[in-house]
Scaffold this motif. Sequence first.
Motif, PDB file in Angstrom:
ATOM      1  N   GLY A 149       0.822  -1.210   0.000  1.00 45.85           N
ATOM      2  CA  GLY A 149       0.000   0.000   0.000  1.00 45.85           C
ATOM      3  C   GLY A 149       0.853   1.255   0.000  1.00 45.85           C
ATOM      4  N   THR A 150       1.922   1.220   0.755  1.00 47.25           N
ATOM      5  CA  THR A 150       2.839   2.353   0.797  1.00 47.25           C
ATOM      6  C   THR A 150       3.493   2.563  -0.563  1.00 47.25           C
ATOM      7  OG1 THR A 150       3.268   1.918   3.130  1.00 47.25           O
ATOM      8  CG2 THR A 150       4.875   3.298   1.965  1.00 47.25           C
ATOM      9  N   ILE A 151       3.963   1.476  -1.149  1.00 47.53           N
ATOM     10  CA  ILE A 151       4.597   1.552  -2.475  1.00 47.53           C
ATOM     11  C   ILE A 151       3.573   1.987  -3.520  1.00 47.53           C
ATOM     12  CG2 ILE A 151       5.645   0.163  -4.316  1.00 47.53           C
ATOM     13  CD1 ILE A 151       6.967  -1.479  -2.036  1.00 47.53           C
ATOM     14  N   GLY A 152       2.394   1.393  -3.482  1.00 45.41           N
ATOM     15  CA  GLY A 152       1.350   1.717  -4.453  1.00 45.41           C
ATOM     16  C   GLY A 152       0.909   3.168  -4.358  1.00 45.41           C
ATOM     17  N   ALA A 153       0.781   3.697  -3.137  1.00 41.01           N
ATOM     18  CA  ALA A 153       0.375   5.090  -2.966  1.00 41.01           C
ATOM     19  C   ALA A 153       1.433   6.042  -3.519  1.00 41.01           C
ATOM     20  CB  ALA A 153       0.110   5.381  -1.493  1.00 41.01           C
ATOM     21  N   ALA A 154       2.685   5.679  -3.351  1.00 47.09           N
ATOM     22  CA  ALA A 154       3.774   6.548  -3.804  1.00 47.09           C
ATOM     23  C   ALA A 154       4.074   6.401  -5.293  1.00 47.09           C
ATOM     24  CB  ALA A 154       5.038   6.265  -2.993  1.00 47.09           C
ATOM     25  N   LEU A 155       4.003   5.173  -5.804  1.00 48.11           N
ATOM     26  CA  LEU A 155       4.494   4.916  -7.159  1.00 48.11           C
ATOM     27  C   LEU A 155       3.477   4.320  -8.121  1.00 48.11           C
ATOM     28  CD1 LEU A 155       7.904   3.366  -6.034  1.00 48.11           C
ATOM     29  CD2 LEU A 155       7.485   5.732  -6.756  1.00 48.11           C
ATOM     30  N   GLY A 156       2.310   3.936  -7.631  1.00 43.74           N
ATOM     31  CA  GLY A 156       1.295   3.326  -8.491  1.00 43.74           C
ATOM     32  C   GLY A 156       1.295   1.811  -8.393  1.00 43.74           C
ATOM     33  N   ALA A 157       0.402   1.201  -9.157  1.00 45.78           N
ATOM     34  CA  ALA A 157       0.203  -0.249  -9.083  1.00 45.78           C
ATOM     35  C   ALA A 157       1.336  -1.051  -9.725  1.00 45.78           C
ATOM     36  CB  ALA A 157      -1.122  -0.639  -9.724  1.00 45.78           C
ATOM     37  N   ALA A 158       1.976  -0.513 -10.757  1.00 44.74           N
ATOM     38  CA  ALA A 158       3.006  -1.276 -11.479  1.00 44.74           C
ATOM     39  C   ALA A 158       4.118  -1.778 -10.557  1.00 44.74           C
ATOM     40  CB  ALA A 158       3.584  -0.454 -12.627  1.00 44.74           C
ATOM     41  N   PRO A 159       4.709  -0.936  -9.711  1.00 45.50           N
ATOM     42  CA  PRO A 159       5.755  -1.459  -8.827  1.00 45.50           C
ATOM     43  C   PRO A 159       5.262  -2.534  -7.858  1.00 45.50           C
ATOM     44  CG  PRO A 159       5.897   0.927  -8.948  1.00 45.50           C
ATOM     45  CD  PRO A 159       4.619   0.523  -9.629  1.00 45.50           C
ATOM     46  N   VAL A 160       3.990  -2.454  -7.487  1.00 45.36           N
ATOM     47  CA  VAL A 160       3.429  -3.487  -6.602  1.00 45.36           C
ATOM     48  C   VAL A 160       3.374  -4.818  -7.347  1.00 45.36           C
ATOM     49  CG1 VAL A 160       1.385  -4.216  -5.301  1.00 45.36           C
ATOM     50  CG2 VAL A 160       2.146  -1.830  -5.222  1.00 45.36           C
ATOM     51  N   PHE A 161       2.926  -4.781  -8.606  1.00 40.54           N
ATOM     52  CA  PHE A 161       2.903  -6.004  -9.411  1.00 40.54           C
ATOM     53  C   PHE A 161       4.322  -6.543  -9.597  1.00 40.54           C
ATOM     54  CE2 PHE A 161      -1.226  -4.418 -11.443  1.00 40.54           C
ATOM     55  CZ  PHE A 161      -2.016  -5.244 -10.660  1.00 40.54           C
ATOM     56  N   TRP A 162       5.273  -5.663  -9.838  1.00 44.56           N
ATOM     57  CA  TRP A 162       6.655  -6.105 -10.046  1.00 44.56           C
ATOM     58  C   TRP A 162       7.270  -6.643  -8.758  1.00 44.56           C
ATOM     59  CZ3 TRP A 162       7.561  -0.990 -13.034  1.00 44.56           C
ATOM     60  CH2 TRP A 162       7.004  -1.102 -14.313  1.00 44.56           C
ATOM     61  N   MET A 163       6.917  -6.028  -7.620  1.00 45.70           N
ATOM     62  CA  MET A 163       7.387  -6.553  -6.332  1.00 45.70           C
ATOM     63  C   MET A 163       6.826  -7.960  -6.126  1.00 45.70           C
ATOM     64  SD  MET A 163       6.780  -5.093  -2.475  1.00 45.70           S
ATOM     65  CE  MET A 163       5.104  -5.686  -2.383  1.00 45.70           C
ATOM     66  N   ASN A 164       5.571  -8.145  -6.497  1.00 46.14           N
ATOM     67  CA  ASN A 164       4.952  -9.464  -6.378  1.00 46.14           C
ATOM     68  C   ASN A 164       5.633 -10.461  -7.311  1.00 46.14           C
ATOM     69  OD1 ASN A 164       3.092 -10.629  -4.711  1.00 46.14           O
ATOM     70  ND2 ASN A 164       1.325 -10.075  -5.924  1.00 46.14           N
ATOM     71  N   ALA A 165       6.007 -10.004  -8.500  1.00 49.87           N
ATOM     72  CA  ALA A 165       6.722 -10.876  -9.437  1.00 49.87           C
ATOM     73  C   ALA A 165       8.068 -11.296  -8.840  1.00 49.87           C
ATOM     74  CB  ALA A 165       6.932 -10.162 -10.771  1.00 49.87           C
ATOM     75  N   ALA A 166       8.777 -10.348  -8.247  1.00 53.98           N
ATOM     76  CA  ALA A 166      10.067 -10.671  -7.615  1.00 53.98           C
ATOM     77  C   ALA A 166       9.859 -11.648  -6.458  1.00 53.98           C
ATOM     78  CB  ALA A 166      10.751  -9.396  -7.131  1.00 53.98           C
ATOM     79  N   ASN A 167       8.808 -11.427  -5.681  1.00 52.97           N
ATOM     80  CA  ASN A 167       8.452 -12.319  -4.581  1.00 52.97           C
ATOM     81  C   ASN A 167       8.241 -13.742  -5.100  1.00 52.97           C
ATOM     82  OD1 ASN A 167       7.049 -13.657  -2.448  1.00 52.97           O
ATOM     83  ND2 ASN A 167       5.160 -12.574  -2.914  1.00 52.97           N
ATOM     84  N   LEU A 168       7.459 -13.891  -6.171  1.00 54.83           N
ATOM     85  CA  LEU A 168       7.171 -15.229  -6.703  1.00 54.83           C
ATOM     86  C   LEU A 168       8.386 -15.848  -7.383  1.00 54.83           C
ATOM     87  CD1 LEU A 168       3.553 -14.646  -7.990  1.00 54.83           C
ATOM     88  CD2 LEU A 168       4.285 -15.985  -5.999  1.00 54.83           C
ATOM     89  N   ALA A 169       9.233 -15.032  -7.993  1.00 59.34           N
ATOM     90  CA  ALA A 169      10.482 -15.569  -8.568  1.00 59.34           C
ATOM     91  C   ALA A 169      11.358 -16.120  -7.447  1.00 59.34           C
ATOM     92  CB  ALA A 169      11.210 -14.482  -9.355  1.00 59.34           C
ATOM     93  N   ALA A 170      11.403 -15.403  -6.320  1.00 54.62           N
ATOM     94  CA  ALA A 170      12.167 -15.901  -5.160  1.00 54.62           C
ATOM     95  C   ALA A 170      11.555 -17.191  -4.626  1.00 54.62           C
ATOM     96  CB  ALA A 170      12.220 -14.828  -4.067  1.00 54.62           C
ATOM     97  N   VAL A 171      10.221 -17.221  -4.558  1.00 53.05           N
ATOM     98  CA  VAL A 171       9.529 -18.441  -4.100  1.00 53.05           C
ATOM     99  C   VAL A 171       9.863 -19.605  -5.025  1.00 53.05           C
ATOM    100  CG1 VAL A 171       7.243 -19.506  -3.900  1.00 53.05           C
ATOM    101  CG2 VAL A 171       7.666 -17.283  -2.850  1.00 53.05           C
ATOM    102  N   SER A 172       9.884 -19.360  -6.332  1.00 54.18           N
ATOM    103  CA  SER A 172      10.180 -20.441  -7.271  1.00 54.18           C
ATOM    104  C   SER A 172      11.608 -20.947  -7.060  1.00 54.18           C
ATOM    105  CB  SER A 172       9.968 -20.004  -8.722  1.00 54.18           C
ATOM    106  OG  SER A 172      10.977 -19.122  -9.141  1.00 54.18           O
ATOM    107  N   TYR A 173      12.513 -20.062  -6.710  1.00 57.02           N
ATOM    108  CA  TYR A 173      13.893 -20.463  -6.442  1.00 57.02           C
ATOM    109  C   TYR A 173      13.973 -21.345  -5.190  1.00 57.02           C
ATOM    110  CZ  TYR A 173      18.735 -20.160  -4.954  1.00 57.02           C
ATOM    111  OH  TYR A 173      20.007 -20.471  -4.526  1.00 57.02           O
ATOM    112  N   PHE A 174      13.265 -20.926  -4.146  1.00 56.22           N
ATOM    113  CA  PHE A 174      13.297 -21.692  -2.891  1.00 56.22           C
ATOM    114  C   PHE A 174      12.518 -22.975  -3.016  1.00 56.22           C
ATOM    115  CE2 PHE A 174      14.055 -17.369  -1.074  1.00 56.22           C
ATOM    116  CZ  PHE A 174      15.335 -17.626  -0.664  1.00 56.22           C
TER     117      PHE A 174
END
Length: 174
Positions: A149-174
Amino acid sequence: LRNPPLRTLIVTSGLVVAASDLFAFYLPVYGHAIGHSASMIGVILGTYAFAAFVTRFTLPLLLRRFSANRLMFAFMLTAACAFVLLPFTHRVASLMVLAFLVGLGLGCGQPVLMTLAYERSPAGRTGEVTGLRLTANNVARVVIPLLSGTIGAALGAAPVFWMNAANLAAVSYF
């Protein structure tokens, strides 16, 4: 918690739950921002739910053919790729395809992680591991949306989606 593979599995479970919650919250925000009606956003979310439903029925077949680790890797990476593309997509049909891919990826997450947690629990401590996994899920449901919410309020939805993508890429690695 002193068992590193089990600890990773517990944290991974929380991150997968957070990814699912963020999709359910941020897709409507994004859809509204790009001018889609509530009905169309509902159809897109319905596509996501349908994919998760399909995944749950195909999991037994997939788990007979592939290891749980391999399946998680592929499905989480698929969802991560879809999250990367979401901010570049504006058409309903394209959003439905990406929502379907996210639903496939995240739909397998919790059932497979629950199974792995059960299988990897020390003898007589399955309930304790389940409790820790649920605690991690609930902590992630509080912390990740606050951060997003903090990121989305400051930068919009795109960085939130990309943060989620990074999160899931990390999950796939683990």
